[in-house]
Design a protein around this motif. Sequence first.
Motif, PDB file in Angstrom:
ATOM      1  N   ALA A  47       1.208   3.446   4.230  1.00 56.19           N
ATOM      2  CA  ALA A  47       0.573   3.013   5.483  1.00 56.19           C
ATOM      3  C   ALA A  47      -0.566   3.964   5.859  1.00 56.19           C
ATOM      4  CB  ALA A  47       1.613   2.965   6.604  1.00 56.19           C
ATOM      5  N   VAL A  48      -0.282   5.259   5.769  1.00 52.02           N
ATOM      6  CA  VAL A  48      -1.309   6.252   6.075  1.00 52.02           C
ATOM      7  C   VAL A  48      -2.492   6.102   5.121  1.00 52.02           C
ATOM      8  CG1 VAL A  48      -1.835   8.720   6.078  1.00 52.02           C
ATOM      9  CG2 VAL A  48       0.316   7.897   7.062  1.00 52.02           C
ATOM     10  N   GLU A  49      -2.171   5.980   3.847  1.00 54.07           N
ATOM     11  CA  GLU A  49      -3.187   5.895   2.804  1.00 54.07           C
ATOM     12  C   GLU A  49      -4.159   4.740   3.032  1.00 54.07           C
ATOM     13  OE1 GLU A  49      -3.757   7.774   0.144  1.00 54.07           O
ATOM     14  OE2 GLU A  49      -5.119   6.503  -1.032  1.00 54.07           O
ATOM     15  N   CYS A  50      -3.622   3.612   3.511  1.00 50.83           N
ATOM     16  CA  CYS A  50      -4.514   2.459   3.651  1.00 50.83           C
ATOM     17  C   CYS A  50      -4.896   2.215   5.104  1.00 50.83           C
ATOM     18  CB  CYS A  50      -3.901   1.220   3.022  1.00 50.83           C
ATOM     19  SG  CYS A  50      -2.397   0.675   3.800  1.00 50.83           S
ATOM     20  N   GLY A  51      -4.486   3.129   5.982  1.00 45.91           N
ATOM     21  CA  GLY A  51      -4.915   3.030   7.365  1.00 45.91           C
ATOM     22  C   GLY A  51      -4.314   1.878   8.149  1.00 45.91           C
ATOM     23  N   LEU A  52      -3.115   1.442   7.731  1.00 40.43           N
ATOM     24  CA  LEU A  52      -2.439   0.379   8.477  1.00 40.43           C
ATOM     25  C   LEU A  52      -1.126   0.921   9.028  1.00 40.43           C
ATOM     26  CD1 LEU A  52      -3.049  -2.531   5.975  1.00 40.43           C
ATOM     27  CD2 LEU A  52      -3.989  -2.364   8.278  1.00 40.43           C
ATOM     28  N   SER A  53      -0.496   0.153   9.862  1.00 43.48           N
ATOM     29  CA  SER A  53       0.778   0.610  10.403  1.00 43.48           C
ATOM     30  C   SER A  53       1.897   0.345   9.408  1.00 43.48           C
ATOM     31  CB  SER A  53       1.089  -0.095  11.706  1.00 43.48           C
ATOM     32  OG  SER A  53       1.543  -1.384  11.431  1.00 43.48           O
ATOM     33  N   LEU A  54       2.997   1.101   9.587  1.00 47.53           N
ATOM     34  CA  LEU A  54       4.122   1.009   8.676  1.00 47.53           C
ATOM     35  C   LEU A  54       4.717  -0.403   8.609  1.00 47.53           C
ATOM     36  CD1 LEU A  54       6.675   3.842   8.338  1.00 47.53           C
ATOM     37  CD2 LEU A  54       7.414   1.486   8.227  1.00 47.53           C
TER      38      LEU A  54
END
Lengths: 336, 336
Positions: free
Chosen positions: A8-15
Amino acid sequence: MATLKDVAVECGLSLPTVSQIFGSRSHLFSEETRTKVFEAATRLGYRRHIGATNLAKGKTNTIFVVIMQGGDKLATSDHINSFIGFSEAAAMHKQQICLANLSEQNLSGDATLQTLLGEKICDGVIFNIVMQDTVMDEIDALFNKEKLPIVWLNTPRKFNAVCPDESRAAEFLAQKLLQHGHKHILYVGVPMGIHFSVTARPGFLREHFKRLGGETFKSIDNWGRPECFRKKLKAFFEKPGKTTAMVLYSETTLLPVFAAASESGLQMPGGFPYAIFDMPIDISPFSIRLKHTGAAPDFRHLGRQAVDLLMERINDYRDIPSVFVDPIYADTASLK
Amino acid sequence: MATLKDVAVECGLSLPTVSQIFGSRSHLFSEETRTKVFEAATRLGYRRHIGATNLAKGKTNTIFVVIMQGGDKLATSDHINSFIGFSEAAAMHKQQICLANLSEQNLSGDATLQTLLGEKICDGVIFNIVMQDTVMDEIDALFNKEKLPIVWLNTPRKFNAVCPDESRAAEFLAQKLLQHGHKHILYVGVPMGIHFSVTARPGFLREHFKRLGGETFKSIDNWGRPECFRKKLKAFFEKPGKTTAMVLYSETTLLPVFAAASESGLQMPGGFPYAIFDMPIDISPFSIRLKHTGAAPDFRHLGRQAVDLLMERINDYRDIPSVFVDPIYADTASLK
DNA sequence: TTGTACGCGTTATCAC
DNA sequence: GTGATAACGCGTACAA
C-alpha cells in the motif's frame, strides 16, 4: 517479507484498497489502480499471508486426515490413491489437507486426538483408518461433543462415511464367473478382520453367486498360519473336484496361489481360471502385474468423495447418509 | 466458540494472564489463579485457536509435502511409510504436515507450485517425488529465490536431500550371495528410469559383487514389453547356464518371475535361489509374502530424517549436505 | 498481574 | 464510481 501494508505504501494507496484488489472485489477498481497495485506487489515480492487471511475470515480452511500405522489397514496402494483424491478435492474447495498419525494406544491418551479436539486447528477430519465399530462410535461421540465434523473412509457406517460398494463388485465378478460357465468356485481370502472388505467380499460374492445360479461356493482363508494355508491350497490344486475357477481377495493373493500351484505341478497363470477383487494395473512401465478379470474400489475417487462429504458437513453441520461408491471393472478374460 | 477473552471474563482475570497460563509461563502464576483459569476454560469449552497463535508468533508451523500422481514414482508402500515418518517427526517438532499434489504438467503453470511460491503458506517443503535432474534444479532455483527451504526425498542430490544408501544394500546382498557360494548371478530389474533405485541397484550390485569376488553378472530388465520380458525369463529358466542365483529389483518382481518359472516347469519358490531389494514382510495377518534374504530402505525412517533436515534448514537457512540412510537387512535363507 | 501495541489481513461504513 | 477510515479476528510479548 513484504506485507500488504508495504505494498500500500509502495503504490501510494490505502491498505484496504490493496486488500480488495487482491481479493474478490478487484473489479470495483479502475484498471489503472489495479496495475499500480500489482506492479508494486511484484516489485516488493509480496506474498499473501494465508494465516492472517484465514484468521480475518474466521476460517481455518484446513482438513485433517488421520492415518494409523500398523493394525488392520488398507492396502497401501489404496492409501496413496485416496491421498491423491484428497488433495485433488481439497484444491477444488480451497482447503488444506493436513496429516495426523494416530498411535495405536488408548483413544483418550492419544496426542493427535487431544490436539484435534482440544484446539481449534481445523474445520473437519477424515478418518482414513479401519477400527472396531465400538471404537468408531466412541470417536463419533467425542467429535460430536465438539461439533467438529468427521467423515469415515472405507467403512459401511450409516452416516458420514464413504465406502466402496463391495456388493456391486461382487455382483460383477459373480456374473462374469457364470458367463464363463463357472458354477463351482473357490474363494481365496484372508481371515476375518476389522477391515470392511475382508468380510464383505466373500459375503457378497456368495450371495450374488448363489442368487444368479451358482452352485458350489468353497472358500480358503486361513492366512494366520502360512504353512497351513499353503497346504490347503496345494490340496485344492491337486484335487479341485468340481471347482473350475477361483476368486481372489486381492492381487497380492496371487503370489502364494502361484507358488502353491507351481508346487502342485500347475502352471500359473493359465493353469486355473481366476478373477480378483482388484484391478489389473498396466499403466506404468514398472507394472509387472498380470491382466485379469477384476472389480475394485477406486480409492482416488473415494478420497475425493470423502472431502466433498466433509465440506457438506462443514458448511451445514448435520449427519449425512453414507455414500457407497461404485467400483471400477475390468474384463480381460483371465477366466478363459 | 469460546475465545480467550471469554475465558478471561469468565474467571475475572485479564486476557494476557489467561494467555500466559495457557502458554509456557504458567509457572509464574499462583496455583489458585491457574485453577480458576482451567476451570473457566473447561466450563466454556475453550479451544485455543492455532491460527491466531501462529499469526501472533509470526510462524506458520507448517510443512508441505508435495506428491505426484503417475510418472516415475516410489512404490506405494514406501510412500505410506514415509508419510508415517513425516507425521511422527512433525509431531516432535510441533509442525503440521500438509499435502499437495503436483500435476504432471509444466512447472511454471502448476497451481500447487504457484501457491507455495506465491503465498506465505508454510515454512518449508518436502518433495516426495522423483523427477529429472534438470527439473529438480529448476525447482531448487525457484524456491531459492523465495528463500523457502525445501528437502528432496529419495534422490541422491548433493545438498538438501535424504536418500537411501542403495550402495550398502547392494553390498549386503552381494556378500550374502557370495557367502552362499553364488558366483554367477542374474539381476532382474526394471528399465532405466528416473527413479533413483532403478539405476542404483544394478549399478551398485555389480560393483560390489565383482569387488568381493563375484564372477558373472547378467541382467534382465526389459519391462517395457511384458511378453518380451516373459520370454527372456523363460529362456533363462530353461537354460540358466552357470548362473545359480538371482537378485530381484523388488518384491513385486516375484510375481512374473514365479509365473515364468512355472511355465518353464520350475517350482518357485525353491526352484531357484533368490534375494530381493526389499524386506520380507510378515507382520500383519494379511501378509502373504514370502520370507527371503533382502536389503531395503526404511522409508519411515527416511520420512523422519527429511523432516529433521527441513527443520534444520528452516531454523538456519542454508544448504545442508545430503543424508544417506542405512537400509534394513534380513537374511532368511532364500538363497539356500 | 495488567495495559497496550502488534501480527496481517478483511469488511462494513463513510466521504469525495 | 473510487477510495479511505475504523473496527475486527485471536492471540502474544513487553513494559509498567
